[in-house]
Design a protein around this motif. Structure first.
Motif, PDB file in Angstrom:
ATOM      1  N   PRO A  37     -12.137  62.153   4.424  1.00 51.82           N
ATOM      2  CA  PRO A  37     -12.530  60.927   3.731  1.00 51.82           C
ATOM      3  C   PRO A  37     -13.271  59.735   4.319  1.00 51.82           C
ATOM      4  CG  PRO A  37     -10.245  61.952   3.649  1.00 51.82           C
ATOM      5  CD  PRO A  37     -11.043  62.714   4.724  1.00 51.82           C
ATOM      6  N   ALA A  38     -12.966  59.452   5.585  1.00 50.62           N
ATOM      7  CA  ALA A  38     -13.568  58.615   5.990  1.00 50.62           C
ATOM      8  C   ALA A  38     -14.869  58.533   6.266  1.00 50.62           C
ATOM      9  CB  ALA A  38     -12.911  58.335   7.547  1.00 50.62           C
ATOM     10  N   LEU A  39     -15.358  59.935   6.620  1.00 47.34           N
ATOM     11  CA  LEU A  39     -16.782  60.197   6.790  1.00 47.34           C
ATOM     12  C   LEU A  39     -17.371  59.905   5.395  1.00 47.34           C
ATOM     13  CD1 LEU A  39     -17.005  63.602   8.628  1.00 47.34           C
ATOM     14  CD2 LEU A  39     -18.185  61.499   9.290  1.00 47.34           C
ATOM     15  N   LEU A  40     -16.908  60.513   4.181  1.00 42.67           N
ATOM     16  CA  LEU A  40     -17.515  60.337   2.959  1.00 42.67           C
ATOM     17  C   LEU A  40     -17.402  58.858   2.314  1.00 42.67           C
ATOM     18  CD1 LEU A  40     -15.721  63.259   1.160  1.00 42.67           C
ATOM     19  CD2 LEU A  40     -18.303  62.974   1.663  1.00 42.67           C
ATOM     20  N   ALA A  41     -16.506  57.874   2.917  1.00 36.23           N
ATOM     21  CA  ALA A  41     -16.581  56.685   2.506  1.00 36.23           C
ATOM     22  C   ALA A  41     -17.607  55.906   3.382  1.00 36.23           C
ATOM     23  CB  ALA A  41     -14.983  56.022   2.798  1.00 36.23           C
ATOM     24  N   ALA A  42     -17.793  56.312   4.314  1.00 31.69           N
ATOM     25  CA  ALA A  42     -18.875  55.609   5.192  1.00 31.69           C
ATOM     26  C   ALA A  42     -20.093  56.035   5.046  1.00 31.69           C
ATOM     27  CB  ALA A  42     -18.643  55.695   6.743  1.00 31.69           C
ATOM     28  N   ALA A  43     -20.455  57.169   4.042  1.00 29.39           N
ATOM     29  CA  ALA A  43     -21.860  57.729   3.938  1.00 29.39           C
ATOM     30  C   ALA A  43     -22.623  57.122   3.175  1.00 29.39           C
ATOM     31  CB  ALA A  43     -21.477  59.463   3.643  1.00 29.39           C
ATOM     32  N   GLY A  44     -22.323  56.155   2.256  1.00 29.56           N
ATOM     33  CA  GLY A  44     -23.086  55.413   1.538  1.00 29.56           C
ATOM     34  C   GLY A  44     -23.841  56.390   0.556  1.00 29.56           C
ATOM     35  N   PRO A  45     -25.309  56.233   0.677  1.00 30.64           N
ATOM     36  CA  PRO A  45     -26.119  56.916  -0.284  1.00 30.64           C
ATOM     37  C   PRO A  45     -26.200  58.499  -0.030  1.00 30.64           C
ATOM     38  CG  PRO A  45     -27.469  55.892   1.300  1.00 30.64           C
ATOM     39  CD  PRO A  45     -25.948  55.176   1.362  1.00 30.64           C
ATOM     40  N   TYR A  46     -25.546  59.141   1.305  1.00 33.60           N
ATOM     41  CA  TYR A  46     -25.721  60.152   1.467  1.00 33.60           C
ATOM     42  C   TYR A  46     -24.361  60.880   1.154  1.00 33.60           C
ATOM     43  CZ  TYR A  46     -29.549  58.660   4.538  1.00 33.60           C
ATOM     44  OH  TYR A  46     -30.791  58.042   5.025  1.00 33.60           O
ATOM     45  N   ALA A  47     -23.529  60.216   0.555  1.00 31.36           N
ATOM     46  CA  ALA A  47     -21.957  60.825   0.318  1.00 31.36           C
ATOM     47  C   ALA A  47     -22.046  62.065  -0.733  1.00 31.36           C
ATOM     48  CB  ALA A  47     -21.196  59.658  -0.214  1.00 31.36           C
ATOM     49  N   PRO A  48     -22.891  62.106  -1.674  1.00 33.60           N
ATOM     50  CA  PRO A  48     -23.055  62.989  -2.598  1.00 33.60           C
ATOM     51  C   PRO A  48     -23.557  64.674  -1.605  1.00 33.60           C
ATOM     52  CG  PRO A  48     -23.934  61.429  -3.692  1.00 33.60           C
ATOM     53  CD  PRO A  48     -23.748  61.037  -2.441  1.00 33.60           C
ATOM     54  N   ALA A  49     -24.415  64.294  -0.957  1.00 34.04           N
ATOM     55  CA  ALA A  49     -25.052  65.214  -0.297  1.00 34.04           C
ATOM     56  C   ALA A  49     -24.019  65.780   0.924  1.00 34.04           C
ATOM     57  CB  ALA A  49     -26.268  65.024   0.549  1.00 34.04           C
ATOM     58  N   LEU A  50     -23.360  64.724   1.574  1.00 34.99           N
ATOM     59  CA  LEU A  50     -22.427  65.128   2.456  1.00 34.99           C
ATOM     60  C   LEU A  50     -21.060  65.968   1.735  1.00 34.99           C
ATOM     61  CD1 LEU A  50     -21.390  65.067   5.466  1.00 34.99           C
ATOM     62  CD2 LEU A  50     -20.346  62.740   4.966  1.00 34.99           C
TER      63      LEU A  50
END
Length: 281
Positions: free
Chosen positions: A200-213
């Motif tokens: 969850p923290a990774l996705l929250a910090a991923a910004g524009p890369y969140a969907p791909a991540l």
């Protein structure tokens, strides 16, 4: 001192390294099972006792990123056993992230363990392996052949390992040393668990890369649901230890062979090795 063949394996506290240590001992090798923190030796010692090979396994401290640690360990091994016949470069660490959101220190740390650790170990053991006409076996990854999203640093290190070993192999062969890389796919081991990812923290910090991540994480979870066991992935290491002439490149499963074939037209590395051997003979 012993006339039995001796193998040193790095990163044996869990996963493929632990399984390879047990497998090599079962195959009759005196096995030096190394790890950075010998406080984590319980797993390999328990497995050795259960397999009835405790007398063939010796745990030693070794940090592949520390040249003094490498030298001290090798000095002990040669003093105690009189020889070294094989090195299995297995120690490694994953690094998940994309470059815009990773620090250069994180990238350098991944390279230090996964690439420079392999280089340092190989450089240190070569005089001993020349004497025994031994072999270097390195656990790479299908990620050393096929670059994978959010694994830029890890795959870069494994690609570097493959290039290093492919270049070294024909030269080492002229002095009697065989070189092999092992390419596992997904393996159900603590290697993944030890990442300690806070998704969850990774996705929250991923910004524009969140969907791909998010898509990558979902795909990765699915792939590890059908992963090989560490023992299955380690079996080709033992085959490479005991074969008369092991192939340069060995995948640990049919899935891994099919996957790397998307990049390689020479899956076992024989065509490149046949070519480059002629350059040094």
């Amino acid at each position: 001192m012993t006339s039995e063949k001796t193998v040193l394996i790095t990163g044996t506290s869990s996963g493929i390294g632990l399984a390879a240590a047990i497998g090599s001992a079962r195959a009759g090798w005196t096995t030096i099972a190394t790890m950075r923190d010998t406080g984590k030796a319980e797993g390999v010692l328990k497995a050795a006792a259960e397999a009835g090979v405790a007398d063939r396994i010796q745990v030693k401290c070794l940090d592949v990123t520390d040249t003094e640690s490498i030298a001290a360990c090798l000095d002990e091994v040669v003093a105690e056993h009189g020889r070294l016949d094989a090195l299995v470069n297995n120690a490694g660490a994953a690094q998940v992230g994309t470059i815009e959101q990773s620090t250069l220190d994180e990238v350098r740390a991944a390279m230090e363990v996964n690439f420079f650790g392999v280089v340092a170990m190989t450089r240190a053991v070569l005089p001993h392996l020349r004497a025994s006409r031994g072999r270097v076996i390195t656990v790479s990854s299908v990620g050393g052949v096929v670059g994978q999203p959010f694994n830029e640093a890890y795959c870069a290190a494994k690609f570097a390992v493959e290039g290093f070993m492919q270049s070294l192999a024909p030269v080492a062969a002229t002095v009697g040393v065989d070189v092999t890389v092992i390419e596992p796919g997904a393996v159900a081991s603590e290697f993944v668990a030890n990442l300690g990812l806070d998704v969850p923290a990774l996705l929250a910090a991923a910004g524009p890369y969140a969907p791909a991540l998010q898509a990558y994480i979902a795909r990765t979870r699915d792939s590890f649901g059908n992963a090989q066991t560490p023992a299955e992935a380690a079996a080709p290491i033992i085959d490479a230890l005991t074969a008369d002439r092991p192939a340069f490149r060995i995948q640990t499963s049919q899935w891994a062979r099919d996957f790397v074939a998307t990049t390689l037209a020479d899956p076992d590395g024989s065509a490149v090795q046949t070519l480059t051997h002629t350059w040094v003979r």
